[in-house]
Enzyme design. Structure first.
Site, PDB file in Angstrom:
ATOM      1  N   GLU B  52       0.819  -1.215   0.000  1.00  0.00           N
ATOM      2  CA  GLU B  52       0.000   0.000   0.000  1.00  0.00           C
ATOM      3  C   GLU B  52       0.851   1.263   0.000  1.00  0.00           C
ATOM      4  O   GLU B  52       0.446   2.300  -0.526  1.00  0.00           O
ATOM      5  CB  GLU B  52      -0.964   0.012   1.180  1.00  0.00           C
ATOM      6  CG  GLU B  52      -2.116  -0.983   1.054  1.00  0.00           C
ATOM      7  CD  GLU B  52      -1.751  -2.372   1.542  1.00  0.00           C
ATOM      8  OE1 GLU B  52      -0.578  -2.594   1.910  1.00  0.00           O
ATOM      9  OE2 GLU B  52      -2.642  -3.255   1.562  1.00  0.00           O
ATOM     10  N   PHE B 114     -11.528  -7.577  13.710  1.00  0.00           N
ATOM     11  CA  PHE B 114     -10.455  -8.002  12.818  1.00  0.00           C
ATOM     12  C   PHE B 114     -10.134  -6.891  11.809  1.00  0.00           C
ATOM     13  O   PHE B 114     -11.029  -6.354  11.174  1.00  0.00           O
ATOM     14  CB  PHE B 114     -10.856  -9.287  12.082  1.00  0.00           C
ATOM     15  CG  PHE B 114      -9.810  -9.755  11.110  1.00  0.00           C
ATOM     16  CD1 PHE B 114      -8.542 -10.135  11.564  1.00  0.00           C
ATOM     17  CD2 PHE B 114     -10.074  -9.792   9.753  1.00  0.00           C
ATOM     18  CE1 PHE B 114      -7.567 -10.547  10.661  1.00  0.00           C
ATOM     19  CE2 PHE B 114      -9.096 -10.209   8.848  1.00  0.00           C
ATOM     20  CZ  PHE B 114      -7.838 -10.578   9.309  1.00  0.00           C
ATOM     21  N   GLN B 115      -8.877  -6.566  11.686  1.00  0.00           N
ATOM     22  CA  GLN B 115      -8.388  -5.527  10.779  1.00  0.00           C
ATOM     23  C   GLN B 115      -9.031  -4.166  11.028  1.00  0.00           C
ATOM     24  O   GLN B 115      -9.237  -3.382  10.106  1.00  0.00           O
ATOM     25  CB  GLN B 115      -8.559  -5.948   9.310  1.00  0.00           C
ATOM     26  CG  GLN B 115      -7.666  -7.150   8.987  1.00  0.00           C
ATOM     27  CD  GLN B 115      -7.503  -7.400   7.520  1.00  0.00           C
ATOM     28  OE1 GLN B 115      -8.403  -7.135   6.732  1.00  0.00           O
ATOM     29  NE2 GLN B 115      -6.346  -7.940   7.144  1.00  0.00           N
ATOM     30  N   LYS B 164     -17.668  -1.230   5.746  1.00  0.00           N
ATOM     31  CA  LYS B 164     -18.116  -2.224   4.772  1.00  0.00           C
ATOM     32  C   LYS B 164     -19.634  -2.211   4.584  1.00  0.00           C
ATOM     33  O   LYS B 164     -20.134  -2.319   3.460  1.00  0.00           O
ATOM     34  CB  LYS B 164     -17.646  -3.610   5.222  1.00  0.00           C
ATOM     35  CG  LYS B 164     -17.839  -4.685   4.183  1.00  0.00           C
ATOM     36  CD  LYS B 164     -17.126  -5.971   4.577  1.00  0.00           C
ATOM     37  CE  LYS B 164     -17.224  -6.986   3.439  1.00  0.00           C
ATOM     38  NZ  LYS B 164     -16.486  -8.212   3.746  1.00  0.00           N
ATOM     39  N   MET B 480      24.383   9.176   2.133  1.00  0.00           N
ATOM     40  CA  MET B 480      24.202  10.471   2.789  1.00  0.00           C
ATOM     41  C   MET B 480      24.441  10.366   4.295  1.00  0.00           C
ATOM     42  O   MET B 480      25.049  11.252   4.909  1.00  0.00           O
ATOM     43  CB  MET B 480      22.794  11.005   2.504  1.00  0.00           C
ATOM     44  CG  MET B 480      22.555  12.396   3.043  1.00  0.00           C
ATOM     45  SD  MET B 480      23.738  13.587   2.398  1.00  0.00           S
ATOM     46  CE  MET B 480      22.833  14.272   1.007  1.00  0.00           C
TER      47      MET B 480
HETATM   48  C1  LIG Z   1      12.209   5.872   5.343  1.00  0.00           C
HETATM   49  C2  LIG Z   1      13.499   6.488   5.698  1.00  0.00           C
HETATM   50  N1  LIG Z   1      14.328   5.892   6.583  1.00  0.00           N
HETATM   51  C3  LIG Z   1      15.523   6.458   6.883  1.00  0.00           C
HETATM   52  C4  LIG Z   1      15.909   7.638   6.315  1.00  0.00           C
HETATM   53  C5  LIG Z   1      17.247   8.262   6.666  1.00  0.00           C
HETATM   54  N2  LIG Z   1      18.100   8.327   5.488  1.00  0.00           N
HETATM   55  C6  LIG Z   1      18.234   9.458   4.765  1.00  0.00           C
HETATM   56  S1  LIG Z   1      19.196   9.261   3.412  1.00  0.00           S
HETATM   57  C7  LIG Z   1      19.498   7.658   3.805  1.00  0.00           C
HETATM   58  C8  LIG Z   1      20.390   6.831   2.931  1.00  0.00           C
HETATM   59  C9  LIG Z   1      19.866   6.646   1.570  1.00  0.00           C
HETATM   60  O1  LIG Z   1      20.652   5.658   0.958  1.00  0.00           O
HETATM   61  P1  LIG Z   1      20.648   5.487  -0.597  1.00  0.00           P
HETATM   62  O2  LIG Z   1      19.284   5.319  -1.090  1.00  0.00           O
HETATM   63  O3  LIG Z   1      21.597   4.406  -0.948  1.00  0.00           O
HETATM   64  O4  LIG Z   1      21.154   6.913  -1.110  1.00  0.00           O
HETATM   65  P2  LIG Z   1      22.635   7.517  -1.170  1.00  0.00           P
HETATM   66  O5  LIG Z   1      22.722   8.552  -0.102  1.00  0.00           O
HETATM   67  O6  LIG Z   1      23.608   6.413  -0.957  1.00  0.00           O
HETATM   68  O7  LIG Z   1      22.731   8.114  -2.525  1.00  0.00           O
HETATM   69  C10 LIG Z   1      18.847   7.300   4.992  1.00  0.00           C
HETATM   70  C11 LIG Z   1      18.955   5.983   5.624  1.00  0.00           C
HETATM   71  C12 LIG Z   1      14.993   8.247   5.424  1.00  0.00           C
HETATM   72  N3  LIG Z   1      15.242   9.417   4.835  1.00  0.00           N
HETATM   73  N4  LIG Z   1      13.827   7.651   5.107  1.00  0.00           N
END
Ligand SMILES: Cc1ncc(C[n+]2csc(CCOP(=O)(O)OP(=O)(O)O)c2C)c(N)n1
Ligand SMILES: [Mg+2]
Lengths: 168, 572
Positions: B52, B114-115, B164, B480
């Site tokens: 979803e 449920f749900q 529902k 990042m």
């Molecule tokens: C749902 C979620 N969980 C954690 C984060 C924290 N976070 C920000 S950037 C990142 C890393 C992203 O990794 P990637 O997709 O490999 O991108 P890169 O920076 O390596 O280009 C994380 C874990 C987030 N923004 N969103």
């Protein structure tokens, strides 16, 4: 700083939850809250007393709620306010007469009497209620409960400032 | 055959058709089952997502690519809770969305059935508005209101929760009205007095900057913006959400400002004497330390949401209304005072901006024999597609590089998660965008970390015939976050490495019915991109193995002032 807000809303389920959630979301404390129908069908009024440094942002956020129709900040000098309080005062057959005399001066209603206490219903401005409490405190306050504040904007030009506010 | 009774479900579908809905992204289940039956007979296309959250982001991608309301539909309980992330994402980025959720029967509500989940309660904090429908007779008005709320004023997500039994209730459909929204009256026209005041301020400015946010894209105001910028001769800075609102190759364009913005854009705001904010919200990623943001500027703040004005920064001239109408009014006002050609020259200001452009360009170093730099791949992709693509992004370094190095030329060609920073957005958003605009090239620029959050939606794309393209920049982890650990945690790398070999991306792609490619050397980039562009009957995944140590600059350290912009690690 306390502010009084009068919020006209659609009388629909969940509206009160949305309004109070907005305050908690943004970290503000609601000091008192009263809600009830207005003279217009389908409209309710929520009167809130809130602790907030400034109201501009809160008012705008309230306005953003789809079910909110009108938001009015009520300045103390141009506002009619009232609260209802039930207060149980400790007394014995000796002090009962004095307590009753004091209560009469404040236009209260005695709604419960026991050998050890008298319970009064009093309504009026927050100052009026506070003043009554001051006078009965020496006898001992066993319990009290207060409603939220309700308020309306004044329409008359009569100012209470010269006579230092008032009771009614 | 016996004539079927017209039920709440029929009414729902009829209402959705009435709103012009062409597709719904969703997953069925117990509580929403009744609505999936008349869907079979409806011209509305249903795209069956695999999660979803994916359905929600697809609906967002659809909405951001078109400006129309995206629709997601799920069952109660887990179906609804899985939608929470897209709802909050759409709220933060002002994306018009309608979410339809099934709910347990009215009599069971509150019984921990449920749900069951308290969906409208959950939605209270992450939608513009939400409804619990208690009588099928309300459906025509509720759905009409939901679409109206989602798409007008400041757009946003609206949720409609339908038990529902209400879906099964016999009812009839009637022409809906908006009479049920007495308190909702968004302002559209700017106040004439404020328009005049704004122009007075801009005309007398020596160092004006137009600070443009996503609101300009939502308002469809790019044409007006371009005319206005030229008419008042002011440089234009775009936020992350506004990339594409103003063409990057325009002489007045300074690019993106903020935490990873360009030096000229961020610094121009710091030196501006008049800052004209158009559909932007002074987000902390743009302002850095608020007290030090645009310290010399008088602010003109144009926004459709009155609550944005004065929320972060006090405005000298607030103007509430629709960005397109206000830009038009501002333009009319300038041109009533003088000819377009007589705009103030501001030679000193433009010389200054030019010198910053030359002294502090965006840069990176692609060693022909070294690991691929994401920036280089993005530049090559832009070159080989003439920039004629809709690009989506995840969250992280690759997102920032995409926003920096893709040269945007038109609105709705950049779809990303700005306010919430939702990893996993790129793939499903690209699917929604491609479903909406099948004739356009849609390329997701994704990180390996983000890809692993929602890649299963490529199964949706492959089975539904939605041939998106995805570049997965495999730098072996959460680049990042790792960058922050390298810079601010003494290089102590904690839980940010994903490894580069598992999963095997091309094989994973093939298993999902897509074409899988991999590129590891810079000299293979062009042929790989060409190959990806040549496939049009299936989704394509290109694994781009990139430099794990590359960092994203410019950068403003968290909580720092925008005056402290760092061009590289040596500046921190
Ligand atoms: C749902 C979620 N969980 C954690 C984060 C924290 N976070 C920000 S950037 C990142 C890393 C992203 O990794 P990637 O997709 O490999 O991108 P890169 O920076 O390596 O280009 C994380 C874990 C987030 N923004 N969103
Ligand atoms: Mg990565």
């Amino acid at each position: 700083m306390q502010h009084t807000l009068s919020v006209t809303v659609e009388d629909k389920p969940g509206v009160l939850a949305r309004v109070s959630a907005m305050f908690s979301n943004r970290g503000f404390n609601i000091h008192s809250l009263a809600v009830g129908p207005t003279n217009v069908e389908g409209r309710s009024r929520i009167t809130l007393v809130v602790d907030a440094p400034e109201l501009e942002q809160l008012k705008k956020q309230l306005h953003k709620l789809v079910n909110v129709i009108k938001v009015q900040e009520l300045e103390p000098s141009e506002t009619l306010e009232a609260e209802v309080m039930l207060v149980r005062v400790s007394c014995d057959p000796h002090s009962r007469g004095e307590v009753a005399d004091t209560a009469a001066l404040f236009a209260t209603r005695m709604i419960d009497l026991s050998p050890k206490s008298m319970t009064f219903e009093i309504s009026g401005t927050p100052e009026h209620l506070a003043s009554f409490l001051e006078h009965v405190r020496p006898y001992g306050i066993i319990e009290l409960v207060k409603s939220g504040r309700v308020a309306l904007k004044k329409q008359s030009d009569v100012s209470t400032s010269l006579i230092g506010g008032g009771t009614r | 055959m016996k004539k079927q009774t017209f039920t709440g479900s029929n009414s729902l579908l009829r209402s959705l058709e009435h709103e012009g809905v062409e597709m719904i992204f969703g997953i069925p289940g117990g509580a929403i089952l009744p609505a999936y039956d008349p869907l079979l007979d409806s011209p509305i296309r249903h795209i069956l997502a695999r999660h979803e959250q994916g359905a929600g982001h697809m609906a967002e991608g659809y909405a951001m690519a078109t400006g129309r309301v995206g629709v997601a539909m799920t069952t109660s309980g887990p179906g609804a809770t899985n939608l929470i992330t897209p709802l909050q994402n759409a709220k933060m980025d002002s994306t018009p969305l309608v979410a339809i959720t099934g709910q347990v029967g009215t009599a069971a509500i509150g019984s921990d059935a449920f749900q069951e989940a308290y969906t409208t309660g959950l939605a209270m904090h992450c939608t513009k508005h939400s409804y619990l429908v208690t009588d099928a007779g309300e459906l025509p008005n509720v759905i009409h209101e939901a679409f109206h709320l989602a798409s007008t004023g400041r757009p946003g997500p609206v949720l409609v929760d339908i038990p529902k039994d209400v879906l099964n209730q016999p009812t009839h459909w009637s022409e809906p009205s908006l009479a049920g929204l007495p308190g909702y009256k968004p302002t559209r026209e700017g106040h004439p007095k404020q328009i005049k005041a704004a122009i007075d301020l801009i005309e007398s400015a020596e160092r004006p900057v137009l600070y443009v946010g996503g609101g300009v894209i939502n308002a469809g105001a790019s044409t007006e913006l371009a005319e206005f910028a030229v008419a008042v001769n002011a440089p234009v800075v775009t936020t992350l959400m506004a990339r594409g609102a103003f063409p990057d190759d325009h002489p007045l364009a300074l690019g993106m400002s903020g935490m990873h913005g360009t030096y000229p854009a961020t610094t121009a705001i710091q030196k501006a004497d008049v800052l004209v904010s158009l559909g932007a919200r002074f987000d902390d990623r743009v302002t850095g330390k608020v007290d030090a943001f645009a310290p010399h500027a008088k602010v003109i703040h144009v926004d459709v949401d009155p609550a944005e004005i004065g929320k972060v920064r006090q405005a000298e001239v607030p103007i509430v209304g629709d960005a397109r109408l206000i830009l038009r009014a501002l333009l009319d006002r300038v041109l009533s005072l003088r000819d377009a050609a007589d705009a103030p020259r501001r030679q000193e200001w433009f010389d200054q901006l030019d010198s910053w452009r030359k002294s502090h360009p965006l840069s990176y170093d692609q060693d022909p024999d070294g690991p691929i730099k994401t920036q280089h791949f993005i530049e090559r992709l832009h070159a080989l597609t003439n920039g004629e693509a809709v690009v989506t992004a995840g969250v992280g370094q690759h997102q920032m590089w995409a926003s920096q190095f893709w040269r945007f030329s038109r609105p709705r060609s950049w779809i990303n998660s700005g306010g919430l920073g939702t990893m996993g957005f790129a793939v499903p958003a690209a699917i929604g965008a491609k479903a909406a605009r099948p004739d356009d090239l849609v390329y997701a620029l994704d990180g390996d970390g983000c890809f692993q959050m929602t890649f299963q939606e490529l199964i949706t794309a492959a089975t539904e015939g939605i041939p998106v393209k995805v570049a997965v920049f495999n730098n072996g982890g959460y680049g990042m976050v790792k960058q922050w650990q390298s810079l601010f945690y003494q290089g102590r790398i904690s839980a940010t490495s994903l490894g580069t070999t598992i999963p095997d991306y091309p094989n994973l792609a093939e298993a999902m019915g897509c074409v899988g490619l991999r590129v590891t050397h810079a000299d293979q980039i062009d042929v790989t991109i060409e190959k990806s562009l040549s496939v049009n009957d299936r989704p394509v995944v290109v694994e781009v193995v990139t430099d794990p140590d590359e960092m994203c600059f410019p950068m403003i350290p968290a909580g720092g002032s925008n005056d402290d912009i760092a061009m590289g690690p040596e500046d921190l």
